[in-house]
Enzyme design. Sequence first.
Site, short mmCIF file in Angstrom:
data_model
loop_
_atom_site.label_atom_id
_atom_site.label_comp_id
_atom_site.label_asym_id
_atom_site.label_seq_id
_atom_site.Cartn_x
_atom_site.Cartn_y
_atom_site.Cartn_z
N LYS A 98 24.02 -0.90 114.71
CA LYS A 98 25.38 -0.38 114.55
C LYS A 98 26.25 -1.63 114.40
CE LYS A 98 29.53 1.21 115.81
NZ LYS A 98 30.33 0.00 115.62
N GLU B 128 25.03 -8.66 126.80
CA GLU B 128 25.75 -9.94 126.80
C GLU B 128 27.23 -9.60 126.79
OE1 GLU B 128 24.77 -12.89 127.19
OE2 GLU B 128 22.62 -12.65 126.86
N CYS C 280 32.65 -15.57 123.59
CA CYS C 280 32.30 -15.31 125.00
C CYS C 280 32.22 -16.62 125.74
CB CYS C 280 30.95 -14.63 125.11
SG CYS C 280 30.78 -13.23 124.06
N GLU D 296 39.12 -12.21 131.32
CA GLU D 296 38.82 -12.69 129.97
C GLU D 296 39.91 -12.24 129.01
OE1 GLU D 296 35.47 -11.02 127.71
OE2 GLU D 296 34.89 -13.08 127.25
#
Length: 505
Positions: A183, A257, A291, A393
Site C-alpha cells: 500500500k 518503525e 524519523c 515528534e
Amino acid sequence: MSQAIETTETKTYNNFIGGEWIASASGEYFENVNPADKTDIVGRFPKSTAEDVDNAVAAAKESAKRWRLTPAPKRAEILFSLGEILRDNKEVYTREMTREMGKVLSEAGGDVQEAIDCTYYTAGEGRRLHGFTTKAEMPNKYAMCERQPVGICGLITPFNFPMAIPSWKLIPALVCGNTVVIKSGEDVPLSTINLVKACEEAGIPKGVVNVVNGFSEPGAALVNHDDVRLISFTGSTDTGRIIAEKCARDNKIVSLEMGGKNAIIVMDDADIDNAVEGSLWGAFGTSGQRCTASSRLIVHKDVYAEFTEKLVEQAKGLKVGNGLDDSTDVGPVINQQAVDKIMGYIEIGKNEDGATLACGGNRLEDGDYGKGFFIEPTIFTDAARDMRVSQEEIFGPVTTVLPVNDLEEAIDVANDVKYGLSSAIYTQDVNEAFHATQELYTGICYVNAATIGAEVHLPFGGTKGTGNGHREAGTQVLDIFSEWKAIYVDYSGKLQKAQIDEVEI
Ligand code: UN1
C-alpha cells in the site's frame, strides 16, 4: 525560486495486481500534488478500496508457491537485474521523487541510491540465507535449522523516503520467498510505482509484487485480511499502535518503525563547527521529515553560547524553496496537514515558559512560496527537557536546543523521551564517546556525526516507542520476513525418544 514543472496533460496511473496495471474497483482517482507547487499535479492515482486489496491478496496467494519454490539464488539473480534497472533510471526517479515529495534533488538521489544499495546488498542474501546445523541428542540423528518464507506480506509505507523505505521491505520479503501487496504512501505513489515497474521489467513473475494506491481504506483492508500473514509498517506511532493491536488479535506477524525524538549531544571539547554543520543537516535535511531527524540538540553549558550563536546564524542562511531548484537547501513539507501540525507545535513552543524562538517560526507565503507548503527552519533555544517541543515528534524543520552541565546529565536528558531511534555525540574524548555509545538507549548511535544517514547493511530501528523490537536492513531484516524451521533427520532406523531414552556411551 524556480517555477515548477509545466503541467501538460496529467498522467493517470493504476494499481498493479497479478501482473496487470488496472484501475480501482471504485473507478475513482485522486491527485498527487507537488508540495512545492499545488498547481502542479504529478499524476492521478487510483483511490483503492477493500475489493482491490482482496484482488491483490488473491494474486499474491496464487503466485506464492511458484515464488517460494524458485531457488533463492535465482530469486537473487532477478533482484540483481532490478538493481541495475534502478541504477540506470536513477535520474528520472530522482526528479519524479522531488516533484511528488519535495525533498531537494541531492536528497532524492540519495533516497533512490539507498533503494539501489538495499537491492544489491539484500539480493546477495539469496546465495546466503544462512541457517545452521548442530548436533542432535541421539546417535544417528541430524539436526539443522533453515529459514522459510512467512507467506503473504502487506507492506505499508510512508511519504518521507518514497523509494528507500518500500525497498527496505520489498527486497528482503522477496529474497526470502514471500509475495507482497504494497500500500503506497498516498502523498508519494509514483515512486512506489516506479519501483514496481522496475520489478516487472526485471522479470519478477506476475502476482509476486502487487500495489494498491490510496488512503486508509486499502491500508486497513490489508491489515484486516485473513490471508495476509505479516504487516510491515513505517509511519506514525498512533497508526502503528492500531495496526499492532489488530495484528495481535489476528495473530499476524507485525513489524513497526515509528517515531523518533533524536538527540545530538555536543560536549565542551567538541569541534563546534563540525557539530553545528551536523546539527543543521540532521535537523533541517528533508525539512526535518525523517524519523531520524536531530530534533533535540543537547549542549554543554561551556560551549552553549558559541554553538547556539553559530547554529542560529547559519540556520538563517538556509535557502527554503522548491527542491527542483539546485540552490535550495530546505524544501517544502509534505502537505497542509503537516503545515498545520508543525505550525501548531511552533505555537506551543512559543508559549512554553522559558523556551526562546531563536529563528524561524513562520510559514512562508509570499510570491511562489504561497503555492506550496514552506516553513522556515525554526530553532527553540534554552528549552527544558519536559517541554512538549522537547518531548513530542514534530516531523518538520524545527529543533530544540537544551543546555546541560555535564555528560551524565546530557545522557539522562537524551534518554528521557518515549522514543529510541537514533542518537549522537560530538566530542574529541574517546572515553566520553564510548561511554555515550553504551548509555544512549537507542537503536542507532553516532559519534561525531548527526543522527541521520543510516546505511543499508546495518540494522535500522529503535528502542521503546519507536518500534516493536524488530530491525529493518542489514541481515537482521531477514528475521522479519522469514521464520525458522528446525529439521531433525533420524537415520537410525528405529524409534529414538529425545529427552527419554538413555544414550549408551
Ligand atoms: C526514516 O526517516 O524513516 O538514516 C528513514 C536515515 C535514512 C533513513 C531514514 N537513511 O536518515
